[in-house]
Design a protein around this motif. Sequence first.
Motif, PDB file in Angstrom:
ATOM      1  N   ALA A  15       0.886  -1.202  -0.009  1.00 45.36           N
ATOM      2  CA  ALA A  15      -0.018  -0.195   0.160  1.00 45.36           C
ATOM      3  C   ALA A  15       1.037   1.291  -0.055  1.00 45.36           C
ATOM      4  O   ALA A  15       0.649   2.248  -0.782  1.00 45.36           O
ATOM      5  N   TYR A  45       1.091   3.993  -3.000  1.00 45.83           N
ATOM      6  CA  TYR A  45       0.704   5.364  -2.596  1.00 45.83           C
ATOM      7  C   TYR A  45       1.800   6.104  -3.127  1.00 45.83           C
ATOM      8  O   TYR A  45       1.584   7.168  -3.657  1.00 45.83           O
ATOM      9  N   TRP A  51      -2.765   9.579  -4.228  1.00 39.18           N
ATOM     10  CA  TRP A  51      -3.876   9.340  -3.825  1.00 39.18           C
ATOM     11  C   TRP A  51      -4.951   8.850  -5.024  1.00 39.18           C
ATOM     12  O   TRP A  51      -5.587   8.159  -4.859  1.00 39.18           O
ATOM     13  N   PHE A  58      -4.164   5.341  -6.289  1.00 42.14           N
ATOM     14  CA  PHE A  58      -4.017   4.283  -5.307  1.00 42.14           C
ATOM     15  C   PHE A  58      -5.372   3.604  -5.109  1.00 42.14           C
ATOM     16  O   PHE A  58      -6.543   4.288  -4.950  1.00 42.14           O
ATOM     17  N   ARG A 100     -10.054   1.758   0.859  1.00 44.17           N
ATOM     18  CA  ARG A 100      -8.855   2.321   0.610  1.00 44.17           C
ATOM     19  C   ARG A 100      -8.383   3.265   1.690  1.00 44.17           C
ATOM     20  O   ARG A 100      -7.226   3.307   1.985  1.00 44.17           O
ATOM     21  N   LEU A 146      -4.796   2.365   3.782  1.00 39.63           N
ATOM     22  CA  LEU A 146      -3.726   3.305   3.776  1.00 39.63           C
ATOM     23  C   LEU A 146      -3.632   4.026   5.224  1.00 39.63           C
ATOM     24  O   LEU A 146      -2.360   4.201   5.675  1.00 39.63           O
ATOM     25  N   ALA A 174       6.613   7.314   0.092  1.00 40.44           N
ATOM     26  CA  ALA A 174       5.090   7.675   0.496  1.00 40.44           C
ATOM     27  C   ALA A 174       4.989   8.694   1.399  1.00 40.44           C
ATOM     28  O   ALA A 174       4.037   9.559   1.613  1.00 40.44           O
ATOM     29  N   ARG A 213       5.337  12.103   0.003  1.00 43.05           N
ATOM     30  CA  ARG A 213       3.661  12.377  -0.877  1.00 43.05           C
ATOM     31  C   ARG A 213       2.767  12.971   0.086  1.00 43.05           C
ATOM     32  O   ARG A 213       2.111  13.569   0.015  1.00 43.05           O
ATOM     33  N   LEU A 214       2.597  11.920   1.087  1.00 46.45           N
ATOM     34  CA  LEU A 214       1.666  12.139   2.155  1.00 46.45           C
ATOM     35  C   LEU A 214       1.976  13.671   2.774  1.00 46.45           C
ATOM     36  O   LEU A 214       0.710  14.342   3.130  1.00 46.45           O
ATOM     37  N   VAL A 233      -7.330  12.378   2.702  1.00 51.49           N
ATOM     38  CA  VAL A 233      -5.642  12.408   2.928  1.00 51.49           C
ATOM     39  C   VAL A 233      -5.272  13.194   4.142  1.00 51.49           C
ATOM     40  O   VAL A 233      -4.355  12.779   4.533  1.00 51.49           O
TER      41      VAL A 233
END
Length: 248
Positions: free
Chosen positions: A34, A38, A43, A46, A69, A73, A118, A121-122, A133
Motif C-alpha cells: 500500500a 501510494y 491518492w 491508489f 482504501r 492506507l 510515500a 507524498r503524504l 488524505v
Amino acid sequence: MTQGDMPPLARVTTHDAPGRPRDPLVEPRALTAALEIYGQHGWSGFTMGRVTMLARVGKSSIYRRWPDRVELLTAAFERTALLFELDDSRVAGLPFQEQLLTMVQHRLYTYTTPTGTAIIRLQVEHHCGPDEVGEIWEGTLSRFRSGLRVLLSDAHITSRLRPEASPELLAEALEGCMIMQALAAPFPSVSTANVSEQSFALVKQVVAPWLTDPMTIQAAARPLPPIIGESTRTMAAPAGEDSEAMPR
C-alpha cells in the motif's frame, strides 16, 4: 457409521475441519505494498487492485481486513508511525549526540526507501488533497515529526543547546535537508554507508554550531540499524498463501 456413532474427536474434525491456515504475512505484505503504490501513484492512483497485485494476495483477503482504501492506507501509515516510535524508543538511552545522529540516520535511510517516498507524498498531499488524505496524515504521520523536536527541546532545556537556539527550527531544518537529500539522489542508489556519512554531515552542519559542547561523535560512527529497511519491503509470497486466490 452414522454421525452419532462417531467418536467425539472424529465428529469435531469432520464438522470443523479448517481450510488452509491464514498466512500471517498477508497483512505486512499488503501494508508495505500500500505504501509503495501510494508513493508511486498518489491518492488518485491508489487502488485496492494495485495493492493486491503488488502484494500478491487475494482481493477478498484485503477487503476482509480493510473495507476501503482509506482504512488500508491509514493502517499502512499507522504501522509506519509505530515503527518510528519504536525506533526512537530504542535509542532513548544513548548520549544526546549519538541519539540525535541515530535518529537522523534512521529517518534519512527511510526516506530513501519506498516507505519514504510515500511519507514525502503524504506530507505534500495532505495540504492540497481531499479531506481523507488530511485525516490520514493527522491520525498517523503527524506523530512522526515530533521525535526530533522532542529530543532537541529536551536538549535545549538541559543546556546541551545554546540558549538562543530554536529546537523547532533546527528540527524543521533537519527534516527539510533529509527530504531534499532523498529527492535529489537517484532512487535507490543511496547505500547505508552513504546515509551514515550524509547523516553525520547534516548533524554537523545544522546542529553542531548550536551545541554548548563540541561534537564528540565521529564521522565513521555506525549507529543502530533502523527497523524500517529491507525487511519491510519484502513482497515475495511464501508457500501457504492466504486461503483466497491471488489475482491473476
